[in-house]
Design a protein around this motif. Structure first.
Motif, PDB file in Angstrom:
ATOM      1  N   LEU A 197       0.826  -1.290  -0.136  1.00  7.71           N
ATOM      2  CA  LEU A 197      -0.225  -0.073   0.063  1.00  7.71           C
ATOM      3  C   LEU A 197       0.916   1.436  -0.042  1.00  7.71           C
ATOM      4  N   PHE A 198       1.950   1.227   0.953  1.00 10.12           N
ATOM      5  CA  PHE A 198       2.739   2.547   0.976  1.00 10.12           C
ATOM      6  C   PHE A 198       3.347   2.420  -0.293  1.00 10.12           C
ATOM      7  N   GLY A 199       3.732   1.399  -0.960  1.00 10.87           N
ATOM      8  CA  GLY A 199       4.550   1.364  -2.312  1.00 10.87           C
ATOM      9  C   GLY A 199       3.661   2.223  -3.442  1.00 10.87           C
ATOM     10  N   GLU A 200       2.278   1.710  -3.573  1.00  4.39           N
ATOM     11  CA  GLU A 200       1.443   2.206  -4.359  1.00  4.39           C
ATOM     12  C   GLU A 200       1.414   3.615  -4.094  1.00  4.39           C
ATOM     13  N   ALA A 201       1.368   4.128  -2.952  1.00  6.96           N
ATOM     14  CA  ALA A 201       1.093   5.558  -2.672  1.00  6.96           C
ATOM     15  C   ALA A 201       2.322   6.448  -3.199  1.00  6.96           C
ATOM     16  N   ILE A 202       3.642   5.521  -2.919  1.00  2.83           N
ATOM     17  CA  ILE A 202       4.873   6.375  -3.162  1.00  2.83           C
ATOM     18  C   ILE A 202       4.829   6.745  -4.884  1.00  2.83           C
ATOM     19  N   ILE A 203       4.460   5.638  -5.630  1.00  6.17           N
ATOM     20  CA  ILE A 203       4.290   5.481  -7.237  1.00  6.17           C
ATOM     21  C   ILE A 203       3.511   6.625  -7.430  1.00  6.17           C
ATOM     22  N   GLY A 204       2.337   6.638  -6.914  1.00  3.17           N
ATOM     23  CA  GLY A 204       1.304   7.753  -7.125  1.00  3.17           C
ATOM     24  C   GLY A 204       1.753   9.082  -6.946  1.00  3.17           C
ATOM     25  N   LYS A 205       2.555   9.190  -5.872  1.00  4.49           N
ATOM     26  CA  LYS A 205       3.185  10.612  -5.808  1.00  4.49           C
ATOM     27  C   LYS A 205       3.998  10.843  -6.805  1.00  4.49           C
ATOM     28  N   ARG A 206       4.858  10.097  -6.988  1.00  2.59           N
ATOM     29  CA  ARG A 206       6.121  10.216  -8.193  1.00  2.59           C
ATOM     30  C   ARG A 206       5.332  10.470  -9.330  1.00  2.59           C
ATOM     31  N   LYS A 207       3.959   9.882  -9.837  1.00  2.23           N
ATOM     32  CA  LYS A 207       3.546  10.149 -11.211  1.00  2.23           C
ATOM     33  C   LYS A 207       2.773  11.404 -10.746  1.00  2.23           C
ATOM     34  N   GLY A 208       2.790  12.199  -9.884  1.00  8.00           N
ATOM     35  CA  GLY A 208       1.984  13.434  -9.891  1.00  8.00           C
ATOM     36  C   GLY A 208       0.545  13.172  -9.570  1.00  8.00           C
ATOM     37  N   GLU A 209       0.268  12.165  -9.249  1.00 10.21           N
ATOM     38  CA  GLU A 209      -1.232  11.939  -8.734  1.00 10.21           C
ATOM     39  C   GLU A 209      -1.753  12.594  -7.752  1.00 10.21           C
ATOM     40  N   PHE A 210      -0.989  12.928  -6.629  1.00 15.08           N
ATOM     41  CA  PHE A 210      -1.342  13.580  -5.571  1.00 15.08           C
ATOM     42  C   PHE A 210      -0.042  14.207  -4.944  1.00 15.08           C
ATOM     43  N   LYS A 211      -0.185  15.338  -4.065  1.00 12.01           N
ATOM     44  CA  LYS A 211       1.096  15.918  -3.529  1.00 12.01           C
ATOM     45  C   LYS A 211       1.517  15.260  -2.311  1.00 12.01           C
TER      46      LYS A 211
END
Ligand SMILES: Nc1ccn([C@@H]2O[C@H](COP(=O)(O)OP(=O)(O)OP(=O)(O)O)[C@@H](O)[C@H]2O)c(=O)n1
Ligand SMILES: C[C@](O)(CO)[C@H](O)COP(=O)(O)O
Length: 231
Positions: free
Chosen positions: A217-231
């Motif tokens: 879950l943490f990993g998916e959040a890190i990827i999302g952040k790096r893709k600019g999906e959220f700040k």
């Protein structure tokens, strides 16, 4: 800056992940965990070759993934051992010459190139280096369920990988550890075992090791952040 080889131990069983298979093949953003890790080094111009340490029965799967993702820098596939330390040692044995060698967990896909370069610079300056972050929690020693000591947090770091060494020095350290049946949980501790100092470079809290289910879950959040999906 001097180039390096990287040994990536990925021959574990992933028991704590409870996924019923090696966690290295679990998908993060549709890409296997191990491929995320390899792609960072594939992209790093300082990386001169990848030595991948894997389970014998996973060779075909890994070869297929390397082809599928166009990975060119993996120069050797090596069979791992029962313990992480043995897997790393098998990888070290396959390296010729005396290059800078980084050891990086296959289960740490979020390392970034700027931190790898910071680590290599620290290695060149100090002769050995590993990456880590200051501990954020209070750490206590617990015996039979009771807190017996609160450890001074100001000097505690959570150590990650990559860890950087000269091949001849880390190889000698592993030889000594093996002959004395000494097991450390990271390669820096094996260097310490032979009396060498290891310098710590401050890394990122995002450089987590995917170990238990919530880490996905943490990993998916890190990827999302790096893709600019959220700040
Ligand atoms: N005998 C082993 C054990 C571990 N590793 C690798 O070392 C890294 C860190 O180990 P860990 O996170 O503990 O992975 P596992 O050993 O697979 O996990 P577990 O302890 O939950 O089984 C992982 O990339 C893992 O694949 C390895 O190459 N050989
Ligand atoms: C090497 C390491 O990632 C540094 O924190 C850690 O020691 C690996 O421990 P594991 O139990 O083999 O995952």
């Amino acid at each position: 800056m001097e180039k390096y080889k990287v040994v990536i131990p990925a021959a574990g069983q992933g028991k704590r992940m409870k996924a019923g298979k090696n966690k290295q093949f679990l998908l993060l953003d549709q890409v296997p965990l191990l491929i995320h890790t390899i792609l960072v080094f594939e992209e790093d111009i300082l990386c001169d070759g990848i030595i991948l340490v894997i389970n014998k029965d996973e060779f075909d799967d890994v070869k297929q993934l390397l082809l599928e993702f166009g990975i060119k820098k993996v120069e050797k596939l090596v069979v791992g051992g029962k313990e992480r330390q043995q897997s790393v040692y098998e990888g070290l044995k396959s390296i010729e010459g005396d290059p800078i060698v980084l050891v990086h967990d296959g289960a740490r896909p979020f390392i970034q190139i700027d931190k790898i370069h910071k680590l290599v610079s620290a290695f060149i300056k100090n002769g050995s280096a590993t990456i880590g972050t200051p501990v954020k929690d209070t750490i206590k020693e617990v015996v039979d369920g009771k807190a017996t000591k609160t450890v001074d947090r100001s000097r505690l770091w959570a150590i990650q990988t990559p860890q950087a060494f000269r091949h001849s020095q880390i190889y000698r350290a592993h030889q000594t550890a093996e002959s004395n049946n000494y097991f450390g949980t990271d390669d820096a501790s094996i260097m310490e075992y032979i009396g060498e100092s290891v310098y710590i470079v401050e890394g990122d809290y995002e450089n987590i090791k995917i170990t238990t289910p919530e880490d996905l879950l943490f990993g998916e959040a890190i990827i999302g952040k790096r893709k600019g999906e959220f700040k």
